[in-house]
Design an enzyme around this catalytic site. Structure first.
Site, PDB file in Angstrom:
ATOM      1  CE1 TYR A 145       3.722   2.408  13.614  1.00 30.77           C
ATOM      2  CE2 TYR A 145       2.378   0.413  13.412  1.00 30.77           C
ATOM      3  CZ  TYR A 145       2.529   1.778  13.255  1.00 30.77           C
ATOM      4  OH  TYR A 145       1.495   2.513  12.740  1.00 30.77           O
ATOM      5  CG  ASP A 230       4.307  -5.942   9.383  1.00 34.92           C
ATOM      6  OD1 ASP A 230       4.618  -5.673   8.207  1.00 34.92           O
ATOM      7  OD2 ASP A 230       3.564  -5.213  10.067  1.00 34.92           O
ATOM      8  CB  ILE A 232       5.194  -3.409   5.888  1.00 35.33           C
ATOM      9  CG1 ILE A 232       4.533  -2.259   5.154  1.00 35.33           C
ATOM     10  CG2 ILE A 232       5.990  -2.897   7.068  1.00 35.33           C
ATOM     11  CD1 ILE A 232       3.550  -1.476   6.007  1.00 35.33           C
ATOM     12  CE  LYS A 272       5.104   2.289   6.582  1.00 32.32           C
ATOM     13  NZ  LYS A 272       4.806   3.641   7.100  1.00 32.32           N
TER      14      LYS A 272
END
Length: 469
Positions: A145, A230, A232, A272
């Protein structure tokens, strides 16, 4: 400029990345199917807008939560006054339960080990402050990202060393790649404090396999470093293979309540899975009491409002809602993902096989003038300025192979996606198909105008006085 700090005047925020520059171009000329049908379509924003109706329906049926009431009485004053930065117990309990449900209840989360933060951005930065000093390094598998260059480095002084992954094996994390990244950090005289992964991956849209998770745990155990996962996008997995949290593998390896488990940390957010980035809700989960205590103190710089916590505690505590939402949202994501993949395939563009996320990792290597990153940026500029689609070039994600792009699909209507695919087809096919594609584009625009006109007529009719009907 001596009166300002070095931080204020430095250029290390990452805002000059093509990832953010594409957003800037979109904001200058945003697509609107009625007001600006020739504008730039935003396909660089990983936002989930496919299931808002489910949340809006719940809000309509549960007005007390949105109106800040309890048993018919207003609790506005209670929520408006000072709240301890540990967070509302009801919200932390609901969040812990939802995180477990999101993982098939194969693992559980202790609310006392949760730290609330203003989104995953804040969560990741806070963990950097807790786990590393300026000049230390974290290893990240590529592609990653683009925002991590800002989130992990800008204010903390932490460095990122890439774990180079390739398309040869679907960008999977290998033992040799881990070791090579560690050696590279040593050559740069950087102390490695940990590895950070996104699972499911942003930008790949793939879940980390059990083999990779075992490999990562073995690696951080041998090197005596941290692992941040992570997660998410954990609720966006839309295939039967499912999502495996690193906590599941810790449990399988009987590493719970060990020193290794204290060096494994989870980041999560509702941005998300529930499509609520504006609510700024993130969490850190850690088995290390010192990390939890330090992160909780730091969270005072980026708290979640009490009103937000109250509303979402009611939403997440409704088990019928969360069960139905997770199931329906995954169905909708798969349907939209498949539409993008099939549309791209129709114009000769392939995607990495994926099973999660709000985007596809798209292979446009055959459209490059040459196998260089200069050619990739040249192609990206054509797509942004001529095709008028904002997509993210692989180089912004630190991919080491030119020609890959991240293309988002969940932040727009199905009609807008169709327009985007028509534009892309016009570009790929060249002048020979321009007339035919423009005709199809015009047909869609005409249908849209008809829909709006019909809606206006219906509205006008409904607004008449009774005697006029």
């Amino acid at each position: 400029m001596g009166i300002l700090s070095r931080k204020a005047t430095c250029n290390t925020h990452g805002q000059d990345s093509s990832y953010f520059l594409g957003w800037e171009e979109y904001e200058k000329n945003p697509y609107d199917e009625v007001k600006n049908p020739d504008g730039i379509i935003q396909m660089g924003l990983a936002e989930n807008q496919l299931s808002f109706d489910l949340i809006e329906s719940w809000l309509a049926k549960n007005p007390e939560a949105a109106n800040f009431e309890r048993e018919g009485q207003s609790i506005f004053r209670e929520l408006a006054l000072f709240q301890d930065y540990h967070g509302l117990p009801s919200f932390k309990n609901a969040m812990a339960d939802f995180m477990s449900e999101n993982r098939g209840n194969r693992v559980s989360f202790d609310p006392k080990k949760l730290v609330l933060t203003a989104g995953a951005t804040s969560a990741n930065e806070t963990l950097m402050f807790c786990l590393a000093d300026p000049g230390d390094a974290f290893l990240l598998p590529t592609p990653y990202y683009p925002g991590f260059d800002r989130d992990l480095k800008w204010r903390t002084g932490v460095e990122i060393v890439p774990i180079q992954c390739t398309s040869a094996n679907g960008f999977r994390i290998t033992k040799s790649a881990l070791e090579e990244a560690y050696k590279q950090a040593q050559k740069l005289n950087l102390k490695v404090k940990g590895v950070l992964i996104t699972n499911p991956s942003n930008p790949l849209g793939t879940t980390t396999t059990r083999t990779e998770l075992n490999r990562l745990l073995d690696f951080v155990s041998r090197k005596n470093i941290h692992l941040i996962s992570d997660e998410i996008y954990s609720g966006t997995v839309f295939t039967s293979t499912g999502f495996i949290s690193v906590l599941e593998v810790l449990k399988e390896k009987k590493l719970e309540n060990t020193d290794v488990s204290k060096r494994v940390h989870i980041v999560y957010s509702l941005s998300k899975d529930l499509g609520l980035p504006g609510f700024r809700v993130g969490v850190i989960y850690s088995n290390d009491d010192i990390v939890v205590a330090a992160a909780t103190k730091m969270s005072s710089f980026g708290l979640i409002s009490s009103q937000t916590q109250y509303l979402l505690s009611a939403l997440l505590s409704d088990k019928n809602f969360t069960k139905n939402y997770l199931k329906e949202n995954q169905i909708r994501l798969k349907n939209r993902h498949d539409k993008l993949v099939s549309g791209l395939e129709a114009v000769g563009i392939e995607c990495l096989k994926s099973n999660a996320g709000l985007f596809c990792w798209v292979d446009m290597r055959h459209l490059l003038r040459s196998n260089t990153f200069e050619a990739e940026i040249e192609l990206w500029k054509k797509i942004v300025y001529e095709v008028k689609l904002n997509i993210s070039p692989g180089s912004s994600c630190h991919c080491n192979e030119p020609g890959w792009f991240r293309v988002c699909f969940a932040n727009m209507s199905e009609e807008t996606l169709k327009v985007a695919l028509i534009r892309l087809k016009m570009f790929v096919d060249g002048p020979s198909s321009t007339t035919r594609s423009q005709s199809e584009h015009q047909r869609l625009k005409t249908l849209t105008k008809m829909k709006v006109s019909n809606w206006v007529l219906r509205l006008s009719f409904q607004d008449r006085e009774p005697e006029e009907r």
